[in-house]
Design an enzyme around this catalytic site. Structure first.
Site, PDB file in Angstrom:
ATOM      1  N   HIS A  30      -5.146 -13.317  -6.134  1.00  0.00           N
ATOM      2  CA  HIS A  30      -6.085 -12.303  -5.684  1.00  0.00           C
ATOM      3  C   HIS A  30      -5.784 -11.957  -4.233  1.00  0.00           C
ATOM      4  O   HIS A  30      -5.632 -12.839  -3.378  1.00  0.00           O
ATOM      5  CB  HIS A  30      -7.524 -12.808  -5.823  1.00  0.00           C
ATOM      6  CG  HIS A  30      -8.508 -11.968  -5.075  1.00  0.00           C
ATOM      7  ND1 HIS A  30      -8.563 -10.603  -5.210  1.00  0.00           N
ATOM      8  CD2 HIS A  30      -9.467 -12.300  -4.161  1.00  0.00           C
ATOM      9  CE1 HIS A  30      -9.512 -10.126  -4.420  1.00  0.00           C
ATOM     10  NE2 HIS A  30     -10.062 -11.135  -3.773  1.00  0.00           N
ATOM     11  N   ASN A  43      -8.515  -5.800   0.318  1.00  0.00           N
ATOM     12  CA  ASN A  43      -9.109  -6.527  -0.810  1.00  0.00           C
ATOM     13  C   ASN A  43      -9.745  -5.521  -1.763  1.00  0.00           C
ATOM     14  O   ASN A  43     -10.763  -4.912  -1.443  1.00  0.00           O
ATOM     15  CB  ASN A  43     -10.152  -7.509  -0.276  1.00  0.00           C
ATOM     16  CG  ASN A  43     -10.823  -8.320  -1.375  1.00  0.00           C
ATOM     17  OD1 ASN A  43     -10.764  -7.989  -2.548  1.00  0.00           O
ATOM     18  ND2 ASN A  43     -11.504  -9.387  -0.990  1.00  0.00           N
ATOM     19  N   CYS A  88     -13.789 -10.799  -8.092  1.00  0.00           N
ATOM     20  CA  CYS A  88     -12.358 -10.827  -7.783  1.00  0.00           C
ATOM     21  C   CYS A  88     -11.513 -11.536  -8.836  1.00  0.00           C
ATOM     22  O   CYS A  88     -10.293 -11.369  -8.869  1.00  0.00           O
ATOM     23  CB  CYS A  88     -12.142 -11.466  -6.416  1.00  0.00           C
ATOM     24  SG  CYS A  88     -13.066 -10.660  -5.093  1.00  0.00           S
TER      25      CYS A  88
END
Length: 315
Positions: free
Chosen positions: A241, A271, A113
């Site tokens: 993020h 995500n 990420c």
């Protein structure tokens, strides 16, 4: 050595949208349960004929068009991804082939990420050192391929997509548009986010990540601003993020970015790992929510447990 800037951005998402109600028909969950815990409403999911490199190439082509450049103008391609199943050709080489580039250097980075902000720093350093003139920096992940669709605690989080940035040297006399990176990791928490096994599957210790992000991340992010010489209250945008809205909102508040637009793309996209930051930033710029030249904090965190951040000037 000279400074660099982001000349243009682009993003891409698959057409298929998976809603919370759709997921409720697959696992024991509900729209209310998902929204209250992670803030996500929908996510985009790619089909079997939509591999990581195809999504990456679409985002890259959009960024090149926005910059007024051709693929031949690029001599470095960096793709941040953790969902590339095949080892060779790597995703960067596949993108170069799809876009009919000349002979760029091609590298993949797997920092999960935090991959895009690591790749952006690498491109910045490479261009400033004179080893490249223009770079394509791409974050692309197909999280649907590694999701455990029987695990309601993780499958509700994940989506697919790609975001890209064109990085080039600043013009003579122009201030750098990419600030110093602050990066690192927490090795003792390396297992908090995992993509393991055959076939690979995503898993995480959600509470551990949540506690670390909401307590340890804000002071690190403030140090990023300090390195860039930008006060948090002067930030025009904060692009963290896109992991969980319950992380994004309190962290942005604790950073002290009181006047900033806070990216909340997680609500519509889920995500998307390395794609989340460039995709969210590209959308903010495309919608005109931040002005050209405005300072934005980018901060990635996740697997390993790694993190990287920098202040950039929006294209």
């Amino acid at each position: 050595m000279t400074g660099t800037r982001i000349a243009a951005l682009g993003h891409y998402q698959p057409a298929k949208v998976l809603t919370n109600d759709d997921l409720a028909g697959m696992v024991d969950t509900s729209d209310e349960w998902i929204r209250s815990r992670v803030g996500i409403k929908t996510r985009h999911v790619g089909g079997p004929d939509e591999p990581v490199d195809e999504m990456a190439a679409h985002a890259a082509a959009k960024a090149l068009a926005a910059a007024g450049l051709t693929p031949a103008d690029i001599d470095l391609v960096l793709v941040a991804t953790s969902t590339a199943i095949d080892r060779s050709p790597n995703m960067a080489a596949r993108v170069a082939a799809r876009l009919s580039m000349g002979s760029p250097a091609v590298m993949d980075l797997n920092v999960v990420c935090a991959g895009f902000t690591h790749a952006l720093a690498t491109a910045d350093h490479t261009v400033r050192a004179g080893a490249a003139t223009r770079a394509l920096v791409i974050g692309a992940d197909k999280m649907a391929d590694i999701a455990d669709w029987t695990d309601r605690s993780t499958c509700v989080l994940l989506g697919d997509g790609a975001g890209a940035a064109v990085v080039e040297a600043v013009r003579p006399g122009e201030e750098p548009g990419i600030g110093p990176v602050l990066w690192g990791s927490v090795p003792e928490m390396g297992n908090a986010v995992r993509i393991e096994g055959t076939p690979p599957r995503f898993a995480q210790e959600g509470q551990s990540v949540y506690r670390w992000a909401t307590t340890q991340l804000p002071p690190i992010a403030r140090k990023v601003c300090e390195r860039a010489g930008v006060a948090p209250e002067d930030l025009a945008a904060v692009v963290l993020h896109q992991a969980n809205l319950r992380i994004i909102e309190p962290v942005a508040q604790k950073i002290g970015a009181v006047n900033a637009v806070v990216a909340r793309d997680v609500v519509d996209s889920g995500n998307t790992s390395a794609a989340s930051i460039p995709m969210a930033l590209s959308k903010l710029v495309e919608r005109g929510e931040v002005e050209s030249g405005a300072p934005a904090l980018l901060f990635g965190f996740g697997g390993n447990l790694s993190y990287a951040g920098q202040v950039i000037r929006c294209p």
